[in-house]
Write a protein that holds these residues in place. Structure first.
Motif, PDB file in Angstrom:
ATOM      1  N   LEU A  56      78.097  76.841  25.170  1.00  0.00           N
ATOM      2  CA  LEU A  56      77.038  77.166  24.260  1.00  0.00           C
ATOM      3  C   LEU A  56      76.724  76.031  23.301  1.00  0.00           C
ATOM      4  CD1 LEU A  56      74.142  78.760  24.409  1.00  0.00           C
ATOM      5  CD2 LEU A  56      75.269  80.237  23.083  1.00  0.00           C
ATOM      6  N   ARG A  57      77.777  76.050  22.582  1.00  0.00           N
ATOM      7  CA  ARG A  57      77.701  75.018  21.325  1.00  0.00           C
ATOM      8  C   ARG A  57      77.562  73.769  21.513  1.00  0.00           C
ATOM      9  NH1 ARG A  57      81.065  75.424  15.738  1.00  0.00           N
ATOM     10  NH2 ARG A  57      80.278  73.364  15.027  1.00  0.00           N
ATOM     11  N   ALA A  58      78.304  73.249  22.761  1.00  0.00           N
ATOM     12  CA  ALA A  58      78.193  71.970  23.080  1.00  0.00           C
ATOM     13  C   ALA A  58      76.683  71.649  23.625  1.00  0.00           C
ATOM     14  CB  ALA A  58      79.350  71.570  24.238  1.00  0.00           C
ATOM     15  N   MET A  59      76.152  72.585  24.279  1.00  0.00           N
ATOM     16  CA  MET A  59      74.933  72.346  24.823  1.00  0.00           C
ATOM     17  C   MET A  59      73.714  72.394  23.535  1.00  0.00           C
ATOM     18  SD  MET A  59      75.048  74.689  27.958  1.00  0.00           S
ATOM     19  CE  MET A  59      73.298  74.860  28.335  1.00  0.00           C
ATOM     20  N   GLU A  60      74.249  73.079  22.430  1.00  0.00           N
ATOM     21  CA  GLU A  60      73.373  73.003  21.441  1.00  0.00           C
ATOM     22  C   GLU A  60      73.207  71.951  20.704  1.00  0.00           C
ATOM     23  OE1 GLU A  60      74.508  76.962  19.892  1.00  0.00           O
ATOM     24  OE2 GLU A  60      72.608  77.880  20.686  1.00  0.00           O
ATOM     25  N   GLU A  61      74.627  71.463  20.490  1.00  0.00           N
ATOM     26  CA  GLU A  61      74.668  70.177  19.594  1.00  0.00           C
ATOM     27  C   GLU A  61      74.051  68.946  20.524  1.00  0.00           C
ATOM     28  OE1 GLU A  61      78.772  69.859  19.025  1.00  0.00           O
ATOM     29  OE2 GLU A  61      78.715  70.981  17.195  1.00  0.00           O
ATOM     30  N   GLN A  62      73.954  68.987  21.805  1.00  0.00           N
ATOM     31  CA  GLN A  62      73.306  67.961  22.498  1.00  0.00           C
ATOM     32  C   GLN A  62      71.804  68.124  22.249  1.00  0.00           C
ATOM     33  OE1 GLN A  62      73.566  67.664  26.800  1.00  0.00           O
ATOM     34  NE2 GLN A  62      75.717  67.984  26.638  1.00  0.00           N
ATOM     35  N   GLN A  63      71.429  69.407  22.229  1.00  0.00           N
ATOM     36  CA  GLN A  63      69.869  69.449  21.914  1.00  0.00           C
ATOM     37  C   GLN A  63      69.421  69.189  20.286  1.00  0.00           C
ATOM     38  OE1 GLN A  63      67.361  70.247  23.739  1.00  0.00           O
ATOM     39  NE2 GLN A  63      65.811  71.196  22.464  1.00  0.00           N
ATOM     40  N   HIS A  64      70.457  69.358  19.806  1.00  0.00           N
ATOM     41  CA  HIS A  64      70.298  68.935  18.244  1.00  0.00           C
ATOM     42  C   HIS A  64      70.106  67.575  17.939  1.00  0.00           C
ATOM     43  CE1 HIS A  64      71.248  68.702  13.996  1.00  0.00           C
ATOM     44  NE2 HIS A  64      70.803  69.720  13.836  1.00  0.00           N
ATOM     45  N   ALA A  65      71.056  66.935  18.668  1.00  0.00           N
ATOM     46  CA  ALA A  65      70.967  65.420  18.373  1.00  0.00           C
ATOM     47  C   ALA A  65      69.665  64.961  18.750  1.00  0.00           C
ATOM     48  CB  ALA A  65      72.042  64.641  19.428  1.00  0.00           C
ATOM     49  N   ARG A  66      69.112  65.712  19.780  1.00  0.00           N
ATOM     50  CA  ARG A  66      67.634  65.294  20.354  1.00  0.00           C
ATOM     51  C   ARG A  66      66.709  65.688  19.506  1.00  0.00           C
ATOM     52  NH1 ARG A  66      64.613  65.936  24.946  1.00  0.00           N
ATOM     53  NH2 ARG A  66      65.368  68.216  25.121  1.00  0.00           N
ATOM     54  N   VAL A  67      66.659  66.662  18.829  1.00  0.00           N
ATOM     55  CA  VAL A  67      65.247  67.037  18.286  1.00  0.00           C
ATOM     56  C   VAL A  67      65.842  67.361  16.743  1.00  0.00           C
ATOM     57  CG1 VAL A  67      64.491  68.086  20.235  1.00  0.00           C
ATOM     58  CG2 VAL A  67      65.972  69.558  18.499  1.00  0.00           C
ATOM     59  N   LEU A  68      66.934  67.476  16.219  1.00  0.00           N
ATOM     60  CA  LEU A  68      67.040  67.317  14.769  1.00  0.00           C
ATOM     61  C   LEU A  68      66.690  68.715  14.186  1.00  0.00           C
ATOM     62  CD1 LEU A  68      66.854  63.793  13.720  1.00  0.00           C
ATOM     63  CD2 LEU A  68      69.086  64.927  14.137  1.00  0.00           C
ATOM     64  N   ASP A  69      66.631  69.714  14.871  1.00  0.00           N
ATOM     65  CA  ASP A  69      66.031  71.092  14.125  1.00  0.00           C
ATOM     66  C   ASP A  69      67.150  71.514  13.747  1.00  0.00           C
ATOM     67  OD1 ASP A  69      64.670  73.286  13.524  1.00  0.00           O
ATOM     68  OD2 ASP A  69      64.018  73.789  15.486  1.00  0.00           O
ATOM     69  N   PRO A  70      67.129  71.790  12.244  1.00  0.00           N
ATOM     70  CA  PRO A  70      68.074  72.666  11.520  1.00  0.00           C
ATOM     71  C   PRO A  70      68.379  73.981  12.074  1.00  0.00           C
ATOM     72  CG  PRO A  70      66.272  72.117  10.336  1.00  0.00           C
ATOM     73  CD  PRO A  70      66.022  71.564  11.432  1.00  0.00           C
ATOM     74  N   GLU A  71      67.420  74.664  12.817  1.00  0.00           N
ATOM     75  CA  GLU A  71      67.607  75.966  13.113  1.00  0.00           C
ATOM     76  C   GLU A  71      68.400  75.975  13.879  1.00  0.00           C
ATOM     77  OE1 GLU A  71      66.723  79.025  12.388  1.00  0.00           O
ATOM     78  OE2 GLU A  71      66.375  78.306  10.360  1.00  0.00           O
ATOM     79  N   ILE A  72      68.757  75.009  14.952  1.00  0.00           N
ATOM     80  CA  ILE A  72      70.019  74.926  16.055  1.00  0.00           C
ATOM     81  C   ILE A  72      71.177  75.204  15.187  1.00  0.00           C
ATOM     82  CG2 ILE A  72      71.246  73.722  17.776  1.00  0.00           C
ATOM     83  CD1 ILE A  72      68.575  72.535  18.283  1.00  0.00           C
TER      84      ILE A  72
END
Lengths: 498, 628
Positions: free
Chosen positions: A270-286
């Motif tokens: 889950l974390r790996a996926m979230e980090e991918q998402q974070h790299a895309r959207v830079l949302d601090p909530e992630i």
């Protein structure tokens, strides 16, 4: 998805340049002046911070401040919040004149046309009501405490009374919100959230801000979870409410059949996926979400052991009172607070509901006092004998006080009191504050402040100072301006400090 | 007619300036003419004095006018003096000088007139003498008059310090400037109240001029009061005449200082009120007085800044701690954070390494021992074998002192600046909970306990005391060179707790460790000079022992373990049960229930990372949450 795509441009070219030009320039200049800075051979105190922080790589959970602004006086706070507004006039603020003038009309010269709540503003007469409870002086410090608080009376030499606190709000929710967040409107971060954000957690298996609720009578004012919310701060800083019963933290336990290894694998993926998402959207909530998942995972083992009172000997229960054996009571929460303090949880907030005595005060306040007196005093004593009181601050108090006149009919043995924001009493105990000390005075009728007023913002500034934080420098930029707990106010009340 | 006299007398301050100006100008003209004539023809000097016309005529006229004004001033002055309120040396001298001026000026005017007419040497001599007497007496009378009006020392109040000192030595220029008294000796009245009265009140209510029959220049005068009755009620500023007068609105006829004069500043007025509220004592010391915020500026103006209870850290020069040691510590889960920004000191706690931090791990602290200010090893697996046991014997406590003494000496050697004051409390070491235990203490900080102080100094003087300490203390041999003091208390957790459950520990029953007792900082906030424990400051919550060795950094490291259930039951810390305690210590303690931490769990940062786009390595999240 449009909104998510927009987040990508949170950091536009223009924003990047305007935000980073100064930093790049300063870095360049600094490296010219001292090349050692860039290659990491910095000397002196700064390096201590850097080196000390090196072990914990800055991540989502790392605190804002690498080191407190000042040498802290305490490492943690236990805040015994008495929700509803305990009557200072029946507990700690002894007013003999009020007792002799019992039944007389509140002089206009004392009230000075000040605002009353809608509950008594239209009351035809405002008869002053002296306390029906006997007061006596206790301890070497000679503090006045009413008969309602016999155990607290026994520890007055440990306590620091603030007798002239005042607040701006006149109703419960704004007043509690004001006390906890520095603003009467909901939405700002709570004090514990600010501390979690600024200082982080000392115990990596438990959150820095834990909330425990209890009540002694039914039907009192409700509490809302924004009181321990994180507002605009990253959401991992919000207070975590520990409940009574099998699941102290909701949804913390693994479902039946899911082992810890599986859970770990699941979280990693889950974390790996979230980090991918974070790299895309830079949302601090992630980031916040990742931090919360990790914290929850570690809490799975830490919480049950913290909540399990079975290893406490009988004499501890004697100290806190028999109620401490019933989960969810104030006494049990006090005992839990001590256990959490031992685990270096930074901000432990108890809320005890039921202090809103508009009518039937003599009967109800007895119930309330009975429920808090022994556990509160027991907590202070327990912390003291364990040496924890040296670096813990215990605070006992509500959101405002109660009027010196009776709400409703004043009879020989019954009266009520309305909300009174102009003066009320709070006590503190522990490291950093004077012991056996009383600060501030109310007037002889207990209506206005005679000396040394302490505003809620001053109180908050002082608490942060005791934890080593400068309330003017713990900031968060949000919606174009910098916010802090004390807004633009607050003076540290150094007279309280030992 | 007599009732008009005070009225006429009040014209004195108006008139006095005329003779001063006119007579001095006449003397100046005469001196200039004399000098000029001498330059032209020294033999004709006498002639110029006798010059019958021109300048001489003008000077005669001025002298006549001046003599008239002087006579008028003297008359009005006499009337003013009889109208009451005046007395004392200054007044008498001023009056005498005034009369002399009046007579001498008349004589000078007459002589001037005479020399114009008869040009005889006798008149010239008489003229010279009377004019000189006039000038001297005039200056004297003027100065004394100003002293009466404005108070003693008005002229030289702001003179440069050397000049003031010089004047004081000659006996002029008002009271000498006293150096600020030492704080622990200074009296509230003498150092705070009296200066205010002297500066703002004594000019009118003093020896020279006791208006309203009130004298504020002495304690007797203050006690006696004036025409309006007693000046104050001790302890009740709100019923005191002086406070009432000071706080009256400027328009009130009774206000003091009278309308038109600068009122007392809020701080000055507060000092008076504060002093009366505290009982108006004349021999109370400042450090015994309850400090109120409003008088703080006044106290700070005299004694320098008051620092109230701010935890101050010693300012010593320490290099950066060993990076590799720090890395090793943090890698083992020990938290190392600076105590505060800008200090080299470290706060070390093992909250997250409770299960793994053991005796061997203590060694890892050695390289940074000098930097460790607070150390919290509560609930870890450290046993006493890792450390010296300062309380194993009765002399243990002494050793602990020695440690502190070493630390104090180190701090002193490192040139820590003069201590600032620290009001609000007095630190006094005591042995908690054991009344029979002698409260031996490092009392370097308390000058009034000379016995303790001597002891401490002798400890300081002992050259190799620390070697002995190590030798005696290091019985466990767990770590050879480390001189670690663990204050042993019972441990948290299952077994020990159950053992002690039978006896209910009193809250005070603790290991007999000397502690800094702050319980004396009771109700009234007392000001105390900060203990003379130079540089070494126990922070208020005294989390941990502060250790800093003069020698190699690892030599001195003291720390305390938080004790959990009071010590009485286990007795491990008490000197009497030293044997039992030693036996108990020999076995490593079990720590109660297991405590989850990062060492037993998968490492947090060892997560699996999938290939793919990732956010920047090591970066914090961007803080801008909103659009640009």
């Amino acid at each position: 998805m449009k909104e998510l795509d927009d987040l990508k441009y949170n950091c536009s070219r223009r924003h990047f340049l305007s935000a980073s030009s100064l930093g790049l320039g300063v870095a360049g200049l600094a490296s010219l002046l001292d090349p050692a800075l860039l290659i990491g051979e910095a000397k002196g105190a700064q390096e201590v911070g850097a080196a000390a922080g090196a072990g914990a790589a800055p991540g989502p959970g790392s605190p804002l401040l690498a080191a407190p602004h000042f040498p802290p006086r305490v490492r943690r706070i236990i805040y015994l919040f008495q929700s509803g507004g305990p009557s200072q006039l029946d507990l700690f603020d002894h007013k003999p004149l009020l007792q002799t003038m019992n039944g007389q009309e509140l002089p206009a010269s004392v009230r000075m046309g000040q605002r009353l709540t809608g509950m008594t503003a239209f009351q035809k007469s405002l008869p002053m009501a002296g306390s029906q409870f006997a007061f006596a002086q206790h301890g070497r410090s000679g503090a006045w405490v009413s008969e309602l608080m016999p155990h607290t009376a026994g520890i007055v030499d440990e306590l620091c009374f603030v007798k002239a606190l005042y607040t701006e709000a006149i109703n419960h929710d704004p007043a509690i919100t004001f006390f906890q967040t520095g603003s009467q409107q909901a939405g700002r971060p709570s004090m514990g959230a600010w501390l979690s954000y600024g200082l982080g957690s000392e115990n990596e298996n438990l959150p820095a801000f834990i909330v425990l609720l209890s009540r002694a009578r039914e039907g009192d004012q409700p509490l809302y979870s924004w009181l321990w919310g994180s507002g605009f701060l990253p959401s991992q800083h919000q207070g975590v409410q520990f409940r009574r019963g099998k699941d102290p933290v909701l949804y913390l336990n693994d479902p039946e059949g899911l082992g810890r290894v599986s859970r770990r694998r699941m979280l990693d993926t889950l974390r790996a996926m979230e980090e991918q998402q974070h790299a895309r959207v830079l949302d601090p909530e992630i980031d916040a979400r990742i931090a919360q998942y990790e914290m929850a995972y570690r809490m799975q083992t830490a919480v049950p052991s913290a909540m399990d009172l079975s290893d406490e000997p009988d004499e501890v229960f004697d100290l806190y009172g028999p109620e401490a054996r019933t989960p969810g009571t104030y006494a049990a929460n006090c005992l839990l607070a001590r256990r959490l303090a031992e685990r270096n949880v930074r901000f432990i907030q108890l809320y005890h509901q039921g202090w809103d005595q508009h009518g039937d005060l003599p009967k109800d306040i007895r119930t309330m006092a009975q429920s808090v007196d022994r556990p509160s005093a027991g907590l202070v004593l327990d912390l003291k004998r364990r040496g924890l009181l040296d670096d813990t601050l215990v605070i006992w108090g509500g959101e405002f006080g109660r009027t010196n006149y009776s709400q409703g009919k004043l009879t020989k043995d019954n009266y009520g009191r309305d909300h009174h924001p102009r003066c009320f009493t709070v006590w503190m105990a522990g490291g950093g504050v004077k012991r056996g000390f009383s600060f501030g005075e109310t007037d002889e009728l207990g209506y206005n402040i005679a000396r040394d007023p302490v505003h809620v913002h001053d109180f908050q500034a002082t608490l942060l100072y005791m934890l080593g934080v400068d309330h003017e420098r713990l900031l968060f930029k949000h919606q174009g301006r910098r916010y802090r707990l004390t807004d633009v106010h607050g003076h540290i009340v150094k007279d309280l400090l030992a | 007619l007599t009732e008009l006299w005070p009225f006429v007398g009040r014209f004195h301050p108006l008139l006095v300036h005329f003779p001063i100006g006119i007579l001095l100008l006449a003397a100046l003209l005469e001196a200039l003419a004399w000098r000029r004539a001498r330059r032209r023809d020294p033999s004709a000097v006498d002639e110029t004095l006798a010059s019958p016309t021109g300048r001489g005529g003008a000077v005669t006229l001025m002298l006549a006018l001046g003599a008239g004004a002087a006579a008028a001033s003297a008359t009005t002055g006499y009337l003013l003096g009889t109208s009451g309120g005046y007395g004392g040396d200054t007044f008498t001298r001023h009056q005498a000088a005034g009369f002399i001026v009046a007579f001498a000026a008349c004589a000078a005017a007459a002589a001037s007139l005479a020399r114009d007419r008869w040009s005889s040497a006798l008149w010239r001599r008489l003229y010279l003498v009377s004019l000189s007497v006039t000038v001297v007496a005039l200056v004297l009378a003027g100065h004394l008059g100003a002293t009466l009006t404005h108070g003693e020392g008005y002229l030289t109040e702001h003179a440069p310090r050397p000049l003031r000192a010089l004047l004081a030595r000659v006996g002029l220029g008002g009271p000498a400037v006293a150096a600020a008294p030492a704080l622990d000796q200074a009296l509230v009245y003498g150092s705070l109240v009296e200066p205010v009265l002297r500066a703002r009140c004594v000019a009118c209510h003093g020896a020279a001029k006791a208006e309203g029959e009130l004298r504020l220049d002495s304690a007797d005068g203050l006690r006696k009061g004036g025409q309006s009755g007693p000046l104050f009620t001790p302890g009740r500023a709100d019923r005191s005449e002086i406070v009432r007068r000071l706080w009256l609105p400027a328009s009130d006829p009774d206000v003091m200082p009278p309308a038109g004069q600068r009122p007392l500043s809020p701080v000055e007025a507060s000092v008076v009120r504060w002093w009366i509220d505290r009982g108006a004592s004349f021999d109370q010391k400042v450090i015994d007085a309850e400090l109120m915020p409003e008088v703080r500026p006044a106290i700070e103006a005299v004694f320098g800044p008051i620092e109230r209870g701010g935890p101050t850290l010693p300012r010593v020069t320490l290099g950066a701690p060993d990076r590799s040691a720090l890395a090793a510590l943090t890698a083992s889960g020990v938290s190392v954070v600076p105590v505060a920004a800008g200090t080299p000191f470290l706060h070390v706690h093992a909250t997250n390494a409770r299960l793994t931090f053991d005796d061997a791990a203590v060694k890892r602290l050695e390289p940074i021992a000098a930097h460790v200010l607070w150390l919290d090893l509560s609930d870890t697996r450290v046993t006493d074998r890792a450390s010296a046991q300062p309380h194993a014997s009765a002399s243990g406590a002494h050793r602990d002192h020695r440690r502190r003494a070493c630390a104090a000496r180190a701090a002193r050697a490192s040139g820590v600046p003069e201590p600032v004051w620290n009001g609000g409390h007095r630190c006094r070491p005591r042995v908690a909970g054991r009344a029979e235990e002698p409260a031996h203490a490092l009392r370097v900080e308390d000058g009034d306990h000379t016995g303790g102080r001597r002891e401490a100094e002798s400890v300081l003087a002992a050259p190799r005391s620390r070697a002995r300490a190590t030798e005696a203390g290091d019985e466990g041999g767990g770590s050879g060179s480390t001189d670690v003091a663990v204050r042993v208390g019972p441990l948290r957790g299952g077994e020990s707790t159950r053992e002690s459950a039978t006896t209910r520990p009193s809250p005070r029953a603790r290991s007999p460790s000397p502690r800094w007792d702050r319980s004396r900082s009771g109700t009234p906030c007392r000001l105390r000079p900060r203990p003379r424990r130079r540089g070494l400051s126990w922070t208020d919550h005294k989390l941990m022992i502060i250790g800093r060795a003069p020698g190699p950094p690892s030599e001195l490291l003291g720390f305390t373990r938080r004790n959990v259930n009071g010590s009485g039951a286990r007795g491990s810390g008490s000197p009497e049960s030293g044997q039992a305690g030693a036996a108990g210590r020999a076995t490593p303690r079990t720590r109660g229930r297991p405590w989850p931490n990062r060492r037993t769990l998968p490492r947090r940062r060892a997560q699996v990372r999938l290939p793919g786009p990732r956010r920047q390595e090591g970066g914090r999240e961007p803080r801008f949450r909103n659009g640009p």
